[in-house]
Motif scaffolding. Structure first.
Motif, PDB file in Angstrom:
ATOM      1  N   VAL A  63      38.803  28.431  44.875  1.00  0.00           N
ATOM      2  CA  VAL A  63      39.123  28.441  46.305  1.00  0.00           C
ATOM      3  C   VAL A  63      39.706  29.797  46.717  1.00  0.00           C
ATOM      4  O   VAL A  63      40.223  30.524  45.867  1.00  0.00           O
ATOM      5  CB  VAL A  63      40.130  27.320  46.663  1.00  0.00           C
ATOM      6  N   GLY A  65      42.145  32.551  47.585  1.00  0.00           N
ATOM      7  CA  GLY A  65      43.552  32.696  47.237  1.00  0.00           C
ATOM      8  C   GLY A  65      43.869  32.371  45.789  1.00  0.00           C
ATOM      9  O   GLY A  65      44.981  32.613  45.319  1.00  0.00           O
ATOM     10  N   GLY A  67      42.741  33.837  43.285  1.00  0.00           N
ATOM     11  CA  GLY A  67      42.871  35.102  42.570  1.00  0.00           C
ATOM     12  C   GLY A  67      41.565  35.634  42.008  1.00  0.00           C
ATOM     13  O   GLY A  67      41.578  36.384  41.028  1.00  0.00           O
ATOM     14  N   LYS A  68      40.459  35.288  42.628  1.00  0.00           N
ATOM     15  CA  LYS A  68      39.162  35.742  42.121  1.00  0.00           C
ATOM     16  C   LYS A  68      39.062  37.261  42.041  1.00  0.00           C
ATOM     17  O   LYS A  68      38.678  37.813  41.018  1.00  0.00           O
ATOM     18  CB  LYS A  68      38.011  35.195  42.985  1.00  0.00           C
ATOM     19  N   ARG A 108      41.915  44.853  45.943  1.00  0.00           N
ATOM     20  CA  ARG A 108      42.270  44.134  44.726  1.00  0.00           C
ATOM     21  C   ARG A 108      41.413  44.570  43.533  1.00  0.00           C
ATOM     22  O   ARG A 108      41.634  44.113  42.431  1.00  0.00           O
ATOM     23  CB  ARG A 108      42.126  42.632  44.920  1.00  0.00           C
ATOM     24  N   GLU A 154      30.405  36.269  41.902  1.00  0.00           N
ATOM     25  CA  GLU A 154      31.522  35.556  42.509  1.00  0.00           C
ATOM     26  C   GLU A 154      31.041  34.679  43.661  1.00  0.00           C
ATOM     27  O   GLU A 154      30.151  35.047  44.407  1.00  0.00           O
ATOM     28  CB  GLU A 154      32.517  36.603  43.031  1.00  0.00           C
ATOM     29  N   SER A 240      47.189  35.200  33.864  1.00  0.00           N
ATOM     30  CA  SER A 240      47.919  35.810  34.960  1.00  0.00           C
ATOM     31  C   SER A 240      47.149  37.090  35.276  1.00  0.00           C
ATOM     32  O   SER A 240      47.371  38.131  34.674  1.00  0.00           O
ATOM     33  CB  SER A 240      49.358  36.125  34.543  1.00  0.00           C
ATOM     34  N   ILE A 242      47.101  39.049  37.670  1.00  0.00           N
ATOM     35  CA  ILE A 242      47.860  40.162  38.238  1.00  0.00           C
ATOM     36  C   ILE A 242      48.544  40.979  37.129  1.00  0.00           C
ATOM     37  O   ILE A 242      48.723  42.181  37.241  1.00  0.00           O
ATOM     38  CB  ILE A 242      48.855  39.628  39.298  1.00  0.00           C
TER      39      ILE A 242
HETATM   40  P1  GDP Z   1      40.758  35.398  46.032  1.00  0.00           P
HETATM   41  O1  GDP Z   1      40.821  34.998  47.467  1.00  0.00           O
HETATM   42  O2  GDP Z   1      40.426  34.219  45.165  1.00  0.00           O
HETATM   43  O3  GDP Z   1      39.869  36.562  45.749  1.00  0.00           O
HETATM   44  O4  GDP Z   1      42.251  35.806  45.600  1.00  0.00           O
HETATM   45  P2  GDP Z   1      42.920  37.251  45.494  1.00  0.00           P
HETATM   46  O5  GDP Z   1      42.524  37.928  44.240  1.00  0.00           O
HETATM   47  O6  GDP Z   1      42.703  37.971  46.765  1.00  0.00           O
HETATM   48  O7  GDP Z   1      44.463  36.860  45.321  1.00  0.00           O
HETATM   49  C1  GDP Z   1      45.163  36.109  46.285  1.00  0.00           C
HETATM   50  C2  GDP Z   1      46.640  36.388  46.142  1.00  0.00           C
HETATM   51  O8  GDP Z   1      47.106  35.883  44.896  1.00  0.00           O
HETATM   52  C3  GDP Z   1      46.991  37.861  46.148  1.00  0.00           C
HETATM   53  O9  GDP Z   1      48.187  38.028  46.857  1.00  0.00           O
HETATM   54  C4  GDP Z   1      47.166  38.207  44.688  1.00  0.00           C
HETATM   55  O10 GDP Z   1      48.056  39.279  44.479  1.00  0.00           O
HETATM   56  C5  GDP Z   1      47.748  36.915  44.149  1.00  0.00           C
HETATM   57  N1  GDP Z   1      47.436  36.730  42.715  1.00  0.00           N
HETATM   58  C6  GDP Z   1      46.238  36.856  42.126  1.00  0.00           C
HETATM   59  N2  GDP Z   1      46.333  36.629  40.807  1.00  0.00           N
HETATM   60  C7  GDP Z   1      47.631  36.336  40.550  1.00  0.00           C
HETATM   61  C8  GDP Z   1      48.346  35.999  39.356  1.00  0.00           C
HETATM   62  O11 GDP Z   1      47.824  35.934  38.249  1.00  0.00           O
HETATM   63  N3  GDP Z   1      49.688  35.746  39.502  1.00  0.00           N
HETATM   64  C9  GDP Z   1      50.305  35.801  40.719  1.00  0.00           C
HETATM   65  N4  GDP Z   1      51.604  35.526  40.749  1.00  0.00           N
HETATM   66  N5  GDP Z   1      49.649  36.126  41.831  1.00  0.00           N
HETATM   67  C10 GDP Z   1      48.338  36.393  41.768  1.00  0.00           C
END
Ligand code: GDP
Length: 329
Positions: A63, A65, A67-68, A108, A154, A240, A242
């Motif tokens: 979904v 957010g 973290g893709k 990102r 993706e 994780s 990030i």
């Molecule tokens: P996407 O919409 O699935 O592509 O998600 P994003 O990669 O844009 O990440 C959404 C938010 O989650 C961002 O603010 C990231 O910094 C945060 N985020 C992504 N991966 C992690 C993680 O492993 N740990 C934490 N705490 N935050 C993360």
């Protein structure tokens, strides 16, 4: 102002030499809505097909957010550091409206975009999922011909897009978040069945215990499913993204999978099935397009829609009428 056209042979030569600018240009032709571009694209694809390298195609979903993008940045840079050439593509049928709701956020993938051995391309925009998917399928061939050996595709967990990406990849990775203990509710059952690996992302800080709990819960759920045709038993890992944690483990799992399915024949058999499926899909798309775009059909379609509204005809009679007309025009 028009960009000078490069002859197809020159474009193909550059793609085979791994030139990313040429690859990007060829994909632009694939994504074009102009007939002459599409014809050029077909020539390029045909010339590239025999040169498509051995590759692994990995679908990544979750979904918004979850973290893709962050995960792909971490995973992609890791793979490049291991000597891989990584291409990132996307299938997002909503992007024609929102102009790339996924992967719009290149920030990102800051490091990955600058890497010589990485190529990132946002989702093509198109009017239908079928159209978008076909373009991505063709782009896969071009990326492989350019020597990219790991393809990350993706998609967002919306509508049928996951099934579509599943049908063009060798391995399907589902990213999840640890939730409020009801992880398994509201998750589409079909997605679990498609996943070759579930990764619970954001397993850091205060989230760690919840992530471990979620892992157990998903593991239990996966055990309830019958054995797969691939004979693969999907695992649940933590990451994780990030902090770049849990990334090598994901790759190791994919390598284990490949070892199994290459030995038992599933890898090849699955790609053959996918090729047949995509031929049929392409025909379907083509027929649909030529039907709905035909001027006479377009006109009569409006007439019939009106007639249905006014209860002057039944949907079936109207459909039959239009198909009969189609056979005559
Ligand atoms: P996407 O919409 O699935 O592509 O998600 P994003 O990669 O844009 O990440 C959404 C938010 O989650 C961002 O603010 C990231 O910094 C945060 N985020 C992504 N991966 C992690 C993680 O492993 N740990 C934490 N705490 N935050 C993360």
């Amino acid at each position: 102002f028009r960009k000078k056209q490069i002859p197809e042979e020159e474009l193909v030569g550059k793609i085979l030499a791994g030139n990313k600018t040429a690859l990007g240009r060829a994909i632009t032709l694939v994504e074009s809505h102009q007939q002459d571009h599409l014809e050029r694209a077909q020539k390029v694809i045909e010339a590239c097909l025999p040169h498509a390298q051995r590759s692994v195609r990995i679908g990544i979903t979750g979904v918004p957010g979850v973290g893709k993008s962050t995960f792909i940045e971490a995973f992609g840079t890791y793979l490049v550091s291991k000597g891989k050439k990584v291409a990132v593509l996307a299938v997002d049928p909503s992007s024609s409206v929102t102009h790339g709701s996924i992967m719009g956020d290149k920030t990102r993938m800051e490091k990955l975009v600058t890497m010589e051995n990485a190529f990132i391309r946002p989702s093509p925009s198109g009017d239908s999922l079928g159209g978008v998917a076909q373009k991505t399928r063709e782009s896969i061939v071009l990326c492989e011909a350019a020597g990219f050996d790991v393809l990350l595709i993706e998609t967002v967990g919306v509508g049928q897009s996951e099934t579509t990406v599943h049908s063009m990849t060798d391995f399907f990775l589902l990213l999840k978040l640890a939730g409020a203990g009801d992880e398994l509710q509201g998750i589409k059952r079909g997605i679990i069945e498609m996943a070759d690996l579930i990764v619970i992302n954001k397993a850091d800080g205060e989230n760690q215990k919840a992530a471990r709990d979620a892992r157990l819960e998903f593991k239990r759920a996966l055990n309830l499913y019958p054995p797969r045709e691939s004979r693969w038993q999907p695992q649940v890992l933590l990451s994780s993204a990030i902090n770049h944690q849990g990334i090598p483990e994901v790759w190791e799992e994919i390598m284990n999978y490949l070892e199994l399915v290459q030995a038992n024949g599933f890898f090849e058999a699955n790609r053959h099935e996918q090729n047949k499926f995509w031929m049929l899909q392409t025909i379907n798309e083509h027929l649909k397009k030529s039907f709905y775009q035909h001027p006479e059909i377009k006109k009569e379609l409006q007439v019939q829609l009106k007639a249905i509204e006014q209860k002057k005809t039944s949907p079936f009679a109207a459909a039959k009428h239009l198909i009969k007309l189609w056979n005559e025009v």
